[in-house]
Design an enzyme around this catalytic site. Structure first.
Site, PDB file in Angstrom:
ATOM      1  N   TRP A 130      38.606  36.296  42.101  1.00 14.57           N
ATOM      2  CA  TRP A 130      38.874  34.961  41.565  1.00 14.57           C
ATOM      3  C   TRP A 130      39.053  34.021  42.756  1.00 14.57           C
ATOM      4  CZ3 TRP A 130      44.150  32.659  40.570  1.00 14.57           C
ATOM      5  CH2 TRP A 130      44.073  31.517  39.773  1.00 14.57           C
ATOM      6  N   ASP A 211      47.594  41.627  40.656  1.00 11.59           N
ATOM      7  CA  ASP A 211      47.558  40.396  39.861  1.00 11.59           C
ATOM      8  C   ASP A 211      46.997  40.737  38.487  1.00 11.59           C
ATOM      9  OD1 ASP A 211      47.655  37.727  39.138  1.00 11.59           O
ATOM     10  OD2 ASP A 211      45.631  37.326  39.889  1.00 11.59           O
ATOM     11  N   LYS A 246      46.661  33.979  28.826  1.00 12.85           N
ATOM     12  CA  LYS A 246      45.616  34.523  27.951  1.00 12.85           C
ATOM     13  C   LYS A 246      46.220  35.314  26.805  1.00 12.85           C
ATOM     14  CE  LYS A 246      43.621  33.734  32.014  1.00 12.85           C
ATOM     15  NZ  LYS A 246      42.608  32.843  32.465  1.00 12.85           N
TER      16      LYS A 246
HETATM   17  C1  LMR Z   1      39.452  31.791  35.129  1.00 15.15           C
HETATM   18  O1  LMR Z   1      39.255  32.627  36.000  1.00 15.15           O
HETATM   19  O2  LMR Z   1      38.547  31.194  34.539  1.00 15.15           O
HETATM   20  C2  LMR Z   1      40.856  31.509  34.699  1.00 15.15           C
HETATM   21  O3  LMR Z   1      41.735  32.328  35.378  1.00 15.15           O
HETATM   22  C3  LMR Z   1      41.205  30.067  34.770  1.00 15.15           C
HETATM   23  C4  LMR Z   1      41.334  29.544  36.161  1.00 15.15           C
HETATM   24  O4  LMR Z   1      42.394  28.951  36.447  1.00 15.15           O
HETATM   25  O5  LMR Z   1      40.426  29.685  36.969  1.00 15.15           O
END
Ligand code: LMR
Length: 397
Positions: A130, A211, A246
């Site tokens: 992420w 996480d 979520k």
């Molecule tokens: C995502 O990965 O789409 C979510 O965790 C929202 C975000 O804040 O990026």
């Protein structure tokens, strides 16, 4: 005075949401941000949340500042979900837990803590991860590196390469790990692979930072925290950031938690104090509404049971969408393997679409995926799945 301030190019995920909102195409489909929509394309308010909010609203209560660490019931909820009700580590008071502003707030407070107390430690994130993981740690002046993870050739994990890489790291280096529903790939480690990783973590003196933003969306509430509980059983020091965005569908309330598992109660007390101090310096104390919802839903047996069922219903609908999309694509596109759609876990599928194909989906069909090919399967429903499958088949030609 501000002419030297840089323009902001926008966030690759949140910026996509803004673009989607502004799109006038009535057929538009949002498969970008990690948000669960129901089969009517509506962001649900969970029934358990409605009941908790009815309790909060009647009678209307005053809003004092919460303590820096948040509500006790919110913190307990994080602990019991992650480590198990009555877990030995909780009875021994070895876990320092604070309520945080979403999972991002937990990462921020954790990253600042690492920078302050372990300034030599580097933080390693999966390749890919992420995007905000990297941004948050770097912004806290923690040096960030990447470890091999996703294998585009096989659609699995580059496990041997990853292990070989971990072997090169230094004591106290931090490993940012996703216990379930890996973001962005949806490709998780098996329990046997977790065992190998955690043994190596122990041997090398590495520090796991897990996480978890999708507990309940992978296998189930317990299996999704396998790695966390295993690390605790092994006596590893451990950071865990968790989010209720979520699984309580409480995105905008920003509710999460940061837990640090320590070897002794005394260390946990010191760490807890420093986490509070960290919060005070960043935002002073968390907001109260979401914290009260978490407290009420999680600590009431009936509401908690109802919540688990609601999470599983979301998980199952995502799974159905995975199966349907796979079936339609297999019937339309020959010679391409779509099995990843049903083996990947959680909200996301890493589709293997190129940035050009993702751009074409957006410009020609108003279908929004993240540029790296990540699709949020939870944005699919029985009304748009055929449209999306046709569009994907077209860009894959
Ligand atoms: C995502 O990965 O789409 C979510 O965790 C929202 C975000 O804040 O990026």
């Amino acid at each position: 005075m501000f002419s030297a301030v840089d323009y902001y190019a926008g966030d690759p995920i949140l910026g996509l949401m803004e673009k989607y909102k502004a799109d006038q195409n009535p057929k538009k489909v949002n498969l970008g941000v990690g948000v669960y929509y129901d089969n009517d394309g509506i962001l649900p308010v969970l029934e358990c949340v409605k009941k908790a909010e009815a309790q909060i609203a009647n009678p209307v209560k005053a809003r004092p500042y919460l303590p820096m660490e948040g509500l006790a019931g919110h913190r307990l909820a994080c602990q019991e979900l992650l480590f198990g009700k009555g877990a030995k580590v909780l009875e021994e008071n070895r876990v320092a837990t604070i309520a945080t502003i979403g999972g991002s707030g937990a990462l921020k407070v954790g990253a600042e803590f690492i920078n302050q107390w372990f300034p030599q430690s580097k933080c390693y994130v999966s390749d890919p991860t992420w995007g905000n993981h990297i941004a948050i740690f770097e912004n806290a002046d923690v040096e960030v590196g990447k470890y091999p993870y996703y294998d585009a050739q096989t659609g699995g994990v580059k496990f041997d390469e990853m292990i070989a890489f971990f072997n090169t790291l230094n004591k106290d280096d931090v490993l940012l790990l996703h216990p379930c529903c890996h973001n962005p790939t949806g490709v998780d480690l098996t329990q046997a692979q977790w065992d190998i990783v955690l043994n190596l973590v122990q041997e090398k003196g590495l520090v796991p930072f897990m996480d978890i933003a999708y507990q309940g969306f992978g296998e189930d509430m317990e299996a999704d925290v396998y790695a966390i509980r295993k690390a605790v059983d092994m006596g590893l020091p451990l950071f865990v950031s968790n989010s209720f965005s979520k699984n309580l569908s409480l995105y905008g309330e920003r509710v999460g938690g940061l837990s640090v598992v320590c070897p002794t109660e005394d260390e946990a007390t010191r760490v807890f104090g420093q986490l509070k101090f960290g919060v005070r310096r960043i935002y002073s104390s968390p907001p109260s509404h979401g914290g009260h919802v978490v407290d009420i839903v999680m600590n009431d047996d009936a509401l908690n049971a109802e919540w688990v069922e609601e999470v599983y219903a979301m998980r199952d609908r995502i799974q159905q969408m995975r199966e349907q999309l796979r079936a339609v694509l297999e019937s339309k596109v020959e010679g391409r393997d779509f099995s990843y759609l049903t083996t990947q876990k959680g909200m996301f599928s890493f589709t293997g679409l190129t940035p050009e194909q993702v751009a074409k989906l957006q410009s020609d069909y108003a279908i929004y995926l993240v540029g790296n090919g990540r699709m949020c399967v939870a944005g699919l429903n029985t009304n748009n799945i055929e449209y999306v499958a046709n569009a994907m088949a077209d860009v894959l030609k």
